[in-house]
Design a protein around this motif. Structure first.
Motif, PDB file in Angstrom:
ATOM      1  N   PHE A   1     -14.051  12.977 -36.554  1.00 15.02           N
ATOM      2  CA  PHE A   1     -14.759  12.119 -35.776  1.00 15.02           C
ATOM      3  C   PHE A   1     -14.597  10.539 -35.489  1.00 15.02           C
ATOM      4  O   PHE A   1     -14.398   9.954 -36.699  1.00 15.02           O
ATOM      5  N   SER A   2     -14.649  10.227 -34.482  1.00 17.15           N
ATOM      6  CA  SER A   2     -14.594   8.440 -34.134  1.00 17.15           C
ATOM      7  C   SER A   2     -15.203   8.325 -32.709  1.00 17.15           C
ATOM      8  O   SER A   2     -15.033   9.160 -31.851  1.00 17.15           O
ATOM      9  N   HIS A   3     -16.203   7.300 -32.815  1.00 17.06           N
ATOM     10  CA  HIS A   3     -16.708   7.054 -31.722  1.00 17.06           C
ATOM     11  C   HIS A   3     -16.119   5.814 -31.012  1.00 17.06           C
ATOM     12  O   HIS A   3     -14.841   5.522 -31.237  1.00 17.06           O
TER      13      HIS A   3
ATOM     14  N   PHE B   1     -17.301   3.390 -29.316  1.00 17.66           N
ATOM     15  CA  PHE B   1     -18.283   2.023 -28.968  1.00 17.66           C
ATOM     16  C   PHE B   1     -17.531   0.890 -29.510  1.00 17.66           C
ATOM     17  O   PHE B   1     -16.857   0.841 -30.575  1.00 17.66           O
TER      18      PHE B   1
ATOM     19  N   ASN C   1     -20.278  14.878 -22.706  1.00 20.24           N
ATOM     20  CA  ASN C   1     -20.521  16.162 -23.641  1.00 20.24           C
ATOM     21  C   ASN C   1     -20.664  17.685 -22.441  1.00 20.24           C
ATOM     22  O   ASN C   1     -20.535  18.661 -22.975  1.00 20.24           O
TER      23      ASN C   1
ATOM     24  N   GLY D   1     -23.406   5.141 -23.211  1.00 21.95           N
ATOM     25  CA  GLY D   1     -22.458   5.822 -23.662  1.00 21.95           C
ATOM     26  C   GLY D   1     -23.159   6.770 -24.742  1.00 21.95           C
ATOM     27  O   GLY D   1     -24.534   6.811 -25.103  1.00 21.95           O
ATOM     28  N   TYR D   2     -22.443   7.868 -25.115  1.00 22.80           N
ATOM     29  CA  TYR D   2     -22.933   8.616 -26.053  1.00 22.80           C
ATOM     30  C   TYR D   2     -22.256   8.928 -27.166  1.00 22.80           C
ATOM     31  O   TYR D   2     -20.980   8.429 -27.391  1.00 22.80           O
ATOM     32  N   THR D   3     -22.775   9.102 -28.374  1.00 23.69           N
ATOM     33  CA  THR D   3     -22.296   9.195 -29.678  1.00 23.69           C
ATOM     34  C   THR D   3     -20.992  10.094 -29.546  1.00 23.69           C
ATOM     35  O   THR D   3     -20.109   9.763 -30.190  1.00 23.69           O
ATOM     36  N   TYR D   4     -20.986  11.343 -28.815  1.00 23.18           N
ATOM     37  CA  TYR D   4     -19.814  11.849 -28.985  1.00 23.18           C
ATOM     38  C   TYR D   4     -18.919  11.863 -27.595  1.00 23.18           C
ATOM     39  O   TYR D   4     -18.060  12.608 -27.251  1.00 23.18           O
ATOM     40  N   SER D   5     -19.115  10.647 -26.840  1.00 20.67           N
ATOM     41  CA  SER D   5     -18.434  10.202 -25.978  1.00 20.67           C
ATOM     42  C   SER D   5     -16.908  10.347 -26.222  1.00 20.67           C
ATOM     43  O   SER D   5     -16.509   9.398 -27.129  1.00 20.67           O
TER      44      SER D   5
ATOM     45  N   HIS E   1     -15.155  12.567 -28.027  1.00 22.43           N
ATOM     46  CA  HIS E   1     -15.010  13.029 -29.372  1.00 22.43           C
ATOM     47  C   HIS E   1     -13.600  13.457 -29.702  1.00 22.43           C
ATOM     48  O   HIS E   1     -12.821  14.028 -28.660  1.00 22.43           O
TER      49      HIS E   1
END
Length: 438
Positions: free
Chosen positions: A67-69, A71, A101, A310-314, A316
């Motif tokens: 995982f890496s965002h 932002f 997502n 933006g989303y945490t998983y934008s 992914h």
């Protein structure tokens, strides 16, 4: 019974089938019974189940970067590579890509981007969005407001007025034409209605018109020839953006790269993708906009100090890697042209059902279709049309075929793009048997 609140389900009739595993175009229940997955899951498993390359890609990316965002200026190579690949493929001028997502959140994102853009260029009043009757664009608060299906609106109190949602005619000639009206006359009438709606509301208050090139959940509506050309003429006259929702029709489903290509839509301003973007092996979506829209947004974000969406998983990294491999397989294995050939065969086979006493209409393009059941047939059996459609779908499942009742009177068909002609024969044979059992 577990503690799950099940999506898009009658909550009094849950857990009717427990899926155990899948292989190719087939899935198996916990008892080991095989089913031809004639809906590609939910219009999405384009490369079928158990694709080794996608599984290996997922494993390799998880081992490298789980995982890496994205932002605050951070990024990663799979995300950048996927964005560049999509920008090469889509018909949007100088395309820029935002990752999410799901199709629902991608359409939500577009609503926010529209407002951000028109604020940036000094037209804050331009917020309304035109959707169509019998449209499906998702189930979040905003995307669900763009959706026009009764079950998706009832009891949810969607904020239609607050969001500025307008509705115009659906383009289904079979159910929407007036007595004696030709297809060309039908197209002229409903596009004239669209223009009158724009004039009444004021073009300077309308941001965009959203449409699925061919609809899905509303019954696989294929608009008549010339419809989209006339729609684009109207929109261009009034300075309204054309937004195509390709969540279902993108990436080979209609026998071309995109539904836009199949239906003659030229250079949309915005596009929405999900589902077949990763062959459903990972939740990922893409909101695509014109480059000049993005440039206006860049200046606006600099004034604020941040683009606050933006989303945490934008983006992914695992999802991007899988989607990138999916694009590679599509192009390397000529999946789109293969789908054009098998799609033509599917439409030819389904056309034989037009003579079936239970069938009112058969429609589709490529590897997406619907068989609409006949109201007279339902009446002859003293049952409601929607109930007859549910019985037909249940018969299919009993016969080892998964299809989906949609729009109250139709059975949708949307198999994986890798289906063979022999497997299409199997699908149509089982569907015919199921209709004969009504």
């Amino acid at each position: 019974m577990t503690n799950i609140i099940y999506p898009t389900t009658n909550l009094l009739h849950t857990e009717q089938m427990v899926v155990s595993h899948g292989e190719g175009i087939y899935v198996y229940d916990k008892a080991g019974k095989q089913y031809l997955e004639g809906m590609a899951g939910l219009w999405c498993t384009s490369l079928g189940y158990g694709n080794k390359e996608l599984i290996e890609t997922s494993t390799q990316q998880m081992e490298k970067l789980t995982f890496s965002h994205m932002f605050g200026g951070k990024t990663h190579q799979p995300g950048m590579d996927l964005a560049d690949k999509l920008a090469e493929m889509v018909p949007v001028t100088d395309a820029k890509i935002f990752f999410g997502n799901s199709g629902s959140d991608a359409n939500d994102t577009h609503i926010k981007l529209l407002r951000y853009y028109f604020n940036a260029i000094g037209q804050p009043q331009k917020q309304k969005i035109i959707t169509r009757e019998r449209a499906y664009h998702g189930v979040t608060v905003a995307a669900g407001s763009l959706t026009s299906l009764p079950a998706n609106l009832q009891h949810f109190d969607a904020p239609l007025d607050a969001l500025g949602i307008l509705r115009t005619d659906h383009p289904h000639y079979f159910s929407g034409h007036l007595p004696g009206e030709s297809e060309a006359e039908f197209v002229t009438r409903i596009t004239d209605n669209l223009e009158q709606l724009i004039i009444r509301e004021g073009a300077d208050t309308i941001a965009a018109f959203i449409a699925e090139p061919i609809t899905g959940a509303s019954g696989v509506i294929v608009p008549p020839e010339g419809y989209y050309q006339k729609v684009q003429e109207v929109l261009n006259r009034h300075g309204i953006l054309f937004w195509t929702d390709e969540v279902i029709t993108g990436f080979g489903r209609t026998g071309n790269d995109f539904g836009c290509t199949t239906m003659g839509i030229e250079k949309p301003d915005m596009m929405t993708f999900a589902k077949q973007l990763s062959s459903a092996y990972f939740p990922i979506s893409a909101s695509v906009i014109r480059g000049d829209i993005y440039e206006a947004m860049r200046e606006q974000s600099n004034n604020v100090g941040v683009f606050g969406h933006g989303y945490t998983y934008s983006g992914h990294p695992v999802g991007c890697a899988i989607a990138l491999k999916t694009m590679e397989i599509y192009q390397r294995d000529n999946i789109f042209s293969q789908a054009a050939d098998t799609g033509a065969y599917l439409q030819q086979k389904l056309a034989t059902l037009r003579q079936h006493p239970m069938v009112a209409e058969v429609r589709g393009k490529g590897l997406i279709a619907a068989v609409e059941l006949c109201a007279d047939a339902a009446a002859s059996k003293n049952t409601k049309l929607g109930e007859l459609t549910n019985i037909a779908a249940a018969n299919c499942q009993a016969n080892g075929l998964i299809l989906r009742p949609v729009a109250g009177n139709s059975i949708a068909i949307c198999p994986p793009l890798i289906i063979t002609t022999a497997q299409i024969d199997e699908l149509v044979d089982k569907l015919t048997l199921s209709l004969n059992q009504l």
